[in-house]
Design an enzyme around this catalytic site. Structure first.
Site, PDB file in Angstrom:
ATOM      1  N   GLU A 113       0.826  -1.206   0.000  1.00  0.00           N
ATOM      2  CA  GLU A 113       0.000   0.000   0.000  1.00  0.00           C
ATOM      3  C   GLU A 113       0.861   1.258   0.000  1.00  0.00           C
ATOM      4  O   GLU A 113       1.828   1.370   0.764  1.00  0.00           O
ATOM      5  CB  GLU A 113      -0.896   0.021   1.245  1.00  0.00           C
ATOM      6  CG  GLU A 113      -1.818   1.241   1.281  1.00  0.00           C
ATOM      7  CD  GLU A 113      -2.534   1.428   2.607  1.00  0.00           C
ATOM      8  OE1 GLU A 113      -3.712   1.818   2.586  1.00  0.00           O
ATOM      9  OE2 GLU A 113      -1.922   1.198   3.665  1.00  0.00           O
ATOM     10  N   LYS A 164      -8.880   4.184  -2.201  1.00  0.00           N
ATOM     11  CA  LYS A 164      -9.281   3.659  -0.894  1.00  0.00           C
ATOM     12  C   LYS A 164     -10.546   4.367  -0.402  1.00  0.00           C
ATOM     13  O   LYS A 164     -10.609   5.583  -0.321  1.00  0.00           O
ATOM     14  CB  LYS A 164      -8.140   3.852   0.110  1.00  0.00           C
ATOM     15  CG  LYS A 164      -8.338   3.165   1.447  1.00  0.00           C
ATOM     16  CD  LYS A 164      -7.074   3.290   2.286  1.00  0.00           C
ATOM     17  CE  LYS A 164      -7.183   2.531   3.600  1.00  0.00           C
ATOM     18  NZ  LYS A 164      -5.922   2.603   4.366  1.00  0.00           N
ATOM     19  N   CYS A 184      -5.359  -2.126   2.612  1.00  0.00           N
ATOM     20  CA  CYS A 184      -5.199  -2.101   4.065  1.00  0.00           C
ATOM     21  C   CYS A 184      -6.511  -2.374   4.806  1.00  0.00           C
ATOM     22  O   CYS A 184      -7.161  -3.389   4.584  1.00  0.00           O
ATOM     23  CB  CYS A 184      -4.568  -0.767   4.454  1.00  0.00           C
ATOM     24  SG  CYS A 184      -3.815  -0.713   6.093  1.00  0.00           S
TER      25      CYS A 184
END
Length: 316
Positions: A45, A136, A170
């Site tokens: 990430e 994200k 994540c």
């Protein structure tokens, strides 16, 4: 042998907040992975150009603090604008080596004005084509001080030999509904990217694998004090309270039965390679399939908005 896929877990450190140097390191890693005949290579990430570690060590939530403003500006300058072709060299290498790539970047999104940054997971197929850029959905805790929330446009899956591959960033992996969206698209190889910690990967990797009856690849980065470039703004302030190791890796692979194929690997830099067999997916789906024979869409049903969000719509 379309059922066999050789995957590579690129557990490396960035040249922190140095876009050009980190790109070069990524390119070298792709070449090294190609020498091992890797067919899918995954990076951690926000690897390009790095995770915002300073927030936890410079009073990141303090309002109007000059230190944080200057580091943030440096971060934005070193983030990636996909539309400007800043991933072209990566795409060329993917095509040259017939290798699919998942790469975690900080994206300076042109369609949102070009000043805010998004933690994005980019999928490049084996033809060198960018097929999805997943921003994200929800930055985690102090990440919200520097990252903007994304949208559902990148909730996509992609064919790769017999596999159908998708991915999340994540702590998005803890969000049941985005996981369910990918399952519903036929995902059977799940990619979970992390900034770097076995604390994150050691439990959820096996959990998602067992829940989905899919392979799960978790890839984390490394970060040590010596990985901070000397020209980093306010470096002494960042390092003053930073531990010697900020990210210890923990990259791993779980099989469709939830057992380890590769247990978390710590403190080792390089490409971790492993062959996986698609037939194991069918074996484990025999008794549980979360969106197939073990689902009740007449009772529970998920709706997903995959429109790319923008503040302004123009009609010329």
């Amino acid at each position: 042998m379309n059922n066999i896929l050789k995957v590579g877990l690129a557990q490396i450190s960035p040249v922190w907040l140095d876009k050009e140097a980190t790109l070069k390191k990524i390119e070298h890693t792709i070449v090294a992975a190609a020498e091992q005949k890797t067919e899918l290579l995954v990076f951690g990430e926000a690897l390009l150009p790095g995770y915002p570690f300073w927030l936890a060590h410079t009073n990141g939530a303090s309002w109007d603090l000059k230190v944080n403003k200057e580091i943030h500006a440096h971060y934005v300058r070193n983030s990636i604008q996909v539309e400007a072709g800043e991933l072209n060299s990566i795409c060329t290498l993917a095509k040259t080596h017939k290798m699919a790539i998942y790469l975690g970047i900080m994206e300076r999104a042109k369609d949102r004005g070009g000043h805010s940054i998004y933690c994005s997971l980019v999928y490049i197929n084996e033809k060198g084509e960018i097929k999805s850029v997943h921003r994200k959905l929800q930055p985690t805790y102090d990440e919200r001080l520097t990252w903007a929330p994304g949208d559902g446009n990148g909730l996509q899956v992609h064919p790769l030999k017999d596999f159908t591959v998708g991915g999340l960033n994540c702590w998005e992996n803890w969000m049941p509904l985005p996981r369910a969206a990918l399952y519903g698209l036929g995902e059977n190889l799940h990619i979970a990217v992390w900034p770097g910690s076995d604390y994150n990967t050691k439990d959820i990797t096996r959990f998602i694998a067992r829940e989905s009856r899919s392979y799960v690849i978790s890839v984390s980065s490394l970060m040590r004090k010596e990985d901070f470039p000397k020209n980093t703004p306010h470096l002494s302030k960042i390092l003053e309270n930073a531990p010697d190791v900020l990210a210890n890796g923990g990259s791993c692979i779980a099989g469709p039965d939830g057992e380890w194929v590769v247990a978390p690997i710590l403190h080792k830099e390089g490409v971790i390679c492993q062959k996986i067999d698609f037939n194991r997916v069918y074996e484990e789906r025999q008794n549980f399939d979360p969106v197939g024979h073990y689902s009740r869409p007449d009772v529970t049903n998920l709706q997903v908005n995959r429109e790319r969000q923008s503040t302004v719509t123009f009609k010329d």
